[in-house]
Design an enzyme around this catalytic site. Structure first.
Site, PDB file in Angstrom:
ATOM      1  N   ASP A 117     -14.268   1.106  19.517  1.00  0.00           N
ATOM      2  CA  ASP A 117     -15.286   0.248  18.920  1.00  0.00           C
ATOM      3  C   ASP A 117     -14.727  -1.150  18.648  1.00  0.00           C
ATOM      4  OD1 ASP A 117     -13.676   1.693  16.971  1.00  0.00           O
ATOM      5  OD2 ASP A 117     -14.875   0.696  15.434  1.00  0.00           O
ATOM      6  N   ASP A 118     -15.618  -2.130  18.736  1.00  0.00           N
ATOM      7  CA  ASP A 118     -15.323  -3.524  18.391  1.00  0.00           C
ATOM      8  C   ASP A 118     -14.204  -4.110  19.240  1.00  0.00           C
ATOM      9  OD1 ASP A 118     -17.316  -3.244  16.508  1.00  0.00           O
ATOM     10  OD2 ASP A 118     -15.945  -2.728  14.898  1.00  0.00           O
ATOM     11  N   TRP A 215     -22.071   8.317  13.432  1.00  0.00           N
ATOM     12  CA  TRP A 215     -21.208   7.420  12.647  1.00  0.00           C
ATOM     13  C   TRP A 215     -22.174   6.556  11.871  1.00  0.00           C
ATOM     14  CZ3 TRP A 215     -15.936   5.211  14.296  1.00  0.00           C
ATOM     15  CH2 TRP A 215     -15.551   4.147  13.480  1.00  0.00           C
ATOM     16  N   ASN A 217     -23.197   3.814   9.443  1.00  0.00           N
ATOM     17  CA  ASN A 217     -22.666   2.618   8.783  1.00  0.00           C
ATOM     18  C   ASN A 217     -23.418   2.294   7.503  1.00  0.00           C
ATOM     19  OD1 ASN A 217     -20.345   1.742  10.204  1.00  0.00           O
ATOM     20  ND2 ASN A 217     -21.634   1.083  11.909  1.00  0.00           N
TER      21      ASN A 217
END
Length: 354
Positions: A117-118, A215, A217
């Site tokens: 991720d990211d 997931w 957030n």
């Protein structure tokens, strides 16, 4: 149906202490949370410096936490981001990964999560190379479960703007190439999803060939914008009906460990009560459990200021709130004071460099 609930500590900013981590795990473990994945972006040995093993004292702290998780019936996992290892995914990268997996096994893990991720995603054969790496990890880890977070972990177009346009049929390619036993993390239609529905989850599961592990957030509040708000309200927009379409549901926690437990407890209740769930009542009951009767009432009264108005627009009320919570001897009140003092603000530089 309540899916297996867990915590994915995968945010930017100040990492919790091991004492804070243990308190959260113990509190939520008593309420039905069954796994804890450790992967704060600030732990460079899991991300930018992933090829380097943790110093002895950190490895020992992780091993002690792992043992405490098991004692309480909670699975412990470590999340590794092998940055730069997919292009190429050659013999050197394979040797580095095998060595790091052996070190993580020595710490003692039930779960291994490989996170992409990211990170930039506009690279050739992205799904093919990522799947090859994750499958390689699954073959060599001692963990009994392997999780994977793709680079494009949501439908949200913000990921394409920031990390490059996603490859065509990215999820479908991953679904065909990943070992069927590997669980895939997914955040929903948005990076920070306001609502997660059955139809969306069924569509993504069809592309991946497996139900996703959510997931979630929320209540995370990292980043320069979100860290200016305390996310305390009870969970909404996660109807109990989605439970049957998930392989798990993990929350990404806020900067404030004890306050995180308030919304986290309401998620358990949301699944249990289904259509009878009332989020206002759930918040107050959870706040009472974590903070006691009087402090819970204070948090309820100040909820609009803390979660909606935010630090930058409180004005003169900021000092009044600080005096109000500083007068309460409770660690949850101390977390509010710390936030009001700006101690837990996350900078853009932290996000860029962690």
């Amino acid at each position: 149906m309540t899916p297996e609930l867990g915590i994915i500590e995968g945010r930017f900013g100040r990492p919790w202490s091991w004492a804070e981590r243990t308190a959260v795990m113990a509190t939520l473990g008593r309420s039905g949370y069954r796994f804890y994945h450790y992967g704060p972006k600030a732990d460079r040995h899991l991300r930018r410096d992933w090829r380097e093993e943790h110093p002895v004292d950190q490895a020992e702290a992780m091993a002690a936490f792992s043992a405490e998780c098991r004692r309480r019936g909670v699975r412990f996992g470590i999340a590794l981001t092998p940055m730069g290892a997919t292009h190429p995914f050659g013999s050197g990268e394979r040797a580095d990964i095998a060595r790091r997996l052996a070190a993580l096994d020595a710490i003692g893990i039930d779960d291994l999560a490989i996170l992409f991720d990211d990170l930039r995603g506009d690279m050739p054969e992205l799904a093919q190379e990522q799947a090859a790496l994750v499958n390689y990890c699954a073959e060599r880890t001692g963990a009994t479960r392997v999780y994977f977070c793709p680079t494009y972990y949501s439908d949200d177009p913000v990921l394409d703007r920031v990390f490059g346009e996603r490859p065509p049929a990215y999820l479908a390619q991953l679904g065909r190439r990943l070992d069927p036993a590997i669980r895939v993390y997914w955040t929903g239609e948005e990076v920070c999803a306001r609502e997660i529905g059955v139809g969306h989850l069924e569509r993504v599961a069809g592309e991946l060939g497996r139900p996703v592990c959510l997931w979630d957030n929320y209540p995370v509040n990292d980043g320069s914008r979100m860290s200016r708000f305390l996310h305390l309200r009870a969970f909404t927009g996660r109807p109990a009906a989605i439970g049957a379409r998930l392989s798990g549901h993990a929350i990404n926690p806020a900067m404030q460990p004890l306050l995180t437990c308030i919304p986290a407890l309401t998620l358990v209740r949301s699944y249990r009560e289904g259509t009878a769930y009332a989020y206002g009542e759930a918040f107050l009951d959870a706040a009472r459990e974590i903070a006691g009767e009087d402090l819970a009432a204070m948090l309820r009264d100040d909820l609009p200021a803390l979660q909606d108005v935010g630090l930058d627009r409180l004005g003169e009320r900021r000092e009044a709130l600080r005096a109000r919570y500083a007068g309460v001897e409770h660690p949850a009140a101390a977390e509010v004071v710390r936030w009001l003092d700006g101690v837990d603000l996350v900078t853009d530089d932290e996000v860029r460099t962690q």
